[in-house]
Design a protein around this motif. Structure first.
Motif, PDB file in Angstrom:
ATOM      1  N   ARG A  99      42.777  38.397  33.625  1.00 23.81           N
ATOM      2  CA  ARG A  99      41.520  38.042  34.274  1.00 23.81           C
ATOM      3  C   ARG A  99      41.110  36.611  33.919  1.00 23.81           C
ATOM      4  O   ARG A  99      40.652  35.859  34.777  1.00 23.81           O
ATOM      5  CB  ARG A  99      40.422  39.035  33.882  1.00 23.81           C
ATOM      6  CG  ARG A  99      40.432  40.316  34.709  1.00 23.81           C
ATOM      7  CD  ARG A  99      39.205  41.153  34.452  1.00 23.81           C
ATOM      8  NE  ARG A  99      39.252  41.800  33.148  1.00 23.81           N
ATOM      9  CZ  ARG A  99      39.867  42.940  32.903  1.00 23.81           C
ATOM     10  NH1 ARG A  99      40.521  43.557  33.878  1.00 23.81           N
ATOM     11  NH2 ARG A  99      39.855  43.489  31.703  1.00 23.81           N
TER      12      ARG A  99
ATOM     13  N   SER B 161      43.257  34.257  35.817  1.00 21.87           N
ATOM     14  CA  SER B 161      42.868  34.263  37.231  1.00 21.87           C
ATOM     15  C   SER B 161      41.666  33.359  37.458  1.00 21.87           C
ATOM     16  O   SER B 161      41.642  32.570  38.418  1.00 21.87           O
ATOM     17  CB  SER B 161      42.554  35.694  37.682  1.00 21.87           C
ATOM     18  OG  SER B 161      41.972  35.702  38.978  1.00 21.87           O
TER      19      SER B 161
ATOM     20  N   GLN C 225      44.466  36.134  45.378  1.00 25.15           N
ATOM     21  CA  GLN C 225      43.590  36.445  44.250  1.00 25.15           C
ATOM     22  C   GLN C 225      42.646  37.597  44.591  1.00 25.15           C
ATOM     23  O   GLN C 225      42.389  38.473  43.754  1.00 25.15           O
ATOM     24  CB  GLN C 225      42.791  35.205  43.853  1.00 25.15           C
ATOM     25  CG  GLN C 225      43.601  34.165  43.111  1.00 25.15           C
ATOM     26  CD  GLN C 225      44.114  34.690  41.784  1.00 25.15           C
ATOM     27  OE1 GLN C 225      43.345  35.089  40.914  1.00 25.15           O
ATOM     28  NE2 GLN C 225      45.430  34.706  41.629  1.00 25.15           N
TER      29      GLN C 225
ATOM     30  N   ARG D 204      42.434  41.183  42.506  1.00 27.35           N
ATOM     31  CA  ARG D 204      41.239  41.562  41.760  1.00 27.35           C
ATOM     32  C   ARG D 204      40.418  42.654  42.454  1.00 27.35           C
ATOM     33  O   ARG D 204      39.345  43.028  41.974  1.00 27.35           O
ATOM     34  CB  ARG D 204      40.364  40.334  41.511  1.00 27.35           C
ATOM     35  CG  ARG D 204      39.736  39.702  42.725  1.00 27.35           C
ATOM     36  CD  ARG D 204      39.127  38.333  42.413  1.00 27.35           C
ATOM     37  NE  ARG D 204      38.415  37.779  43.553  1.00 27.35           N
ATOM     38  CZ  ARG D 204      37.114  37.906  43.754  1.00 27.35           C
ATOM     39  NH1 ARG D 204      36.374  38.547  42.867  1.00 27.35           N
ATOM     40  NH2 ARG D 204      36.539  37.370  44.813  1.00 27.35           N
TER      41      ARG D 204
END
Length: 314
Positions: A166, A169, A243, A247
């Motif tokens: 995370r 990202s 992305q 997520r």
């Protein structure tokens, strides 16, 4: 003597129009939308997984039956009276599919749900009917969260499932998303911007519940993808779309509370304000701040969760 031609019979609503009409009414009930709330075609199309054209027809059908009302200028709105409950079972209600959607997202994110599943596995695990499971899998497939396996079953695609990933990202997004707003070919679509503004304003007025996280993430993803598309750089758009797919599960199962939703909406609207004023550098700075703030919230949440696991001896 000339005979009068018979009046042309009005076409009956199609099955899709009837199903979408029921779905829209169920959304109004499930989310307890206040009278006067605008029923945006784009948002409804995303929730019901169809194009805008059949949604527009369903809204017109509901307005003709006075179950919703037409605005003074244009658009459709929730009436002052609650829509009636359905008399007969039909297509799975959005509330049912949304609850299963959140449950699958939570279990997949925590690792309780394996990578490979079948419809029967999900039906037995969650006590859901086949139509509900099929609707959820179709929705997950649309956002590339699952893929049908050759022959039988489904496979979940990779997700951002740990704190390190995370953090990486967000650092990646901080590099590319503000830069997208400064691309020489950047051009904001005023129609898209107006619709996005309406959706964010509606989100700040909507009663929050567990399944509202789905519409919130879809709006959030559409905002970031729309700005990447406006950059005119196809590679930036593909990067942002990837992305969002990675997520998705972490955001469909929203754990940050409604206050964070309000902060997110206000920050998105501030970015739009600057872009509409032609102040792209200021908008890029706000985008960077927005992503850095979200990254800090995620980091604090991850650290708290890690502390709970340590205290529990896990």
């Amino acid at each position: 003597m000339k005979q009068k031609s018979a009046p042309i019979a009005k076409a009956a609503p199609s099955r899709l129009q009837r199903e979408l009409s029921a779905g829209i009414l169920e959304l109004i009930r499930a989310e307890k939308l206040a009278p006067g709330t605008r029923l945006a075609e784009v948002a409804l199309a995303e929730r019901l997984q169809v194009s805008r054209t059949p949604v527009r027809a369903a809204l017109k059908l509901l307005a003709g039956r006075r179950l919703i009302r037409v605005g003074a200028s244009r658009g459709y709105f929730v009436t002052d009276t609650a829509p009636p409950a359905p008399k007969t079972p039909g297509k799975p209600a959005p509330a049912d599919t949304d609850r299963l959607f959140v449950a699958i997202a939570r279990d997949r994110r925590s690792g309780r749900l394996p990578v490979d599943v079948s419809e029967r596995d999900l039906m037995q695990r969650y006590g859901a009917s086949r139509p509900v499971v099929q609707r959820v899998l179709a929705k997950l497939a649309e956002v590339a969260a699952v893929q049908r396996k050759p022959g039988h079953g489904w496979r979940f695609q990779p997700i951002i499932a740990d704190a390190k990933a995370r953090a990486e990202s967000y650092r990646y997004r901080i590099l590319i998303e503000p830069a997208a707003l400064l691309e020489p070919g950047f051009q904001l679509d005023p129609v898209w911007a107006a619709e996005m503004r309406r959706r964010h304003q509606d989100a700040t007025r909507r009663t929050w519940n567990e399944t509202a996280s789905i519409a919130f993430f879809e709006m959030n993803a559409a905002f970031h993808e729309g700005l990447a598309a406006a950059s005119g750089n196809r590679f930036l758009l593909v990067a942002v779309q990837q992305q969002n797919r990675l997520r998705s599960f972490a955001n469909y199962d929203w754990t940050f509370g409604y206050e964070r939703v309000l902060v997110n909406c206000r920050e998105h609207l501030a970015i739009l304000d600057r872009l509409e004023a032609g102040e792209r550098e200021a908008a890029a700075a706000l985008m960077r701040s927005h992503l850095e703030g979200a990254s800090r919230v995620k980091r604090v949440t991850d650290e708290a969760a890690n502390g709970r696991r340590t205290n529990n001896g896990k």
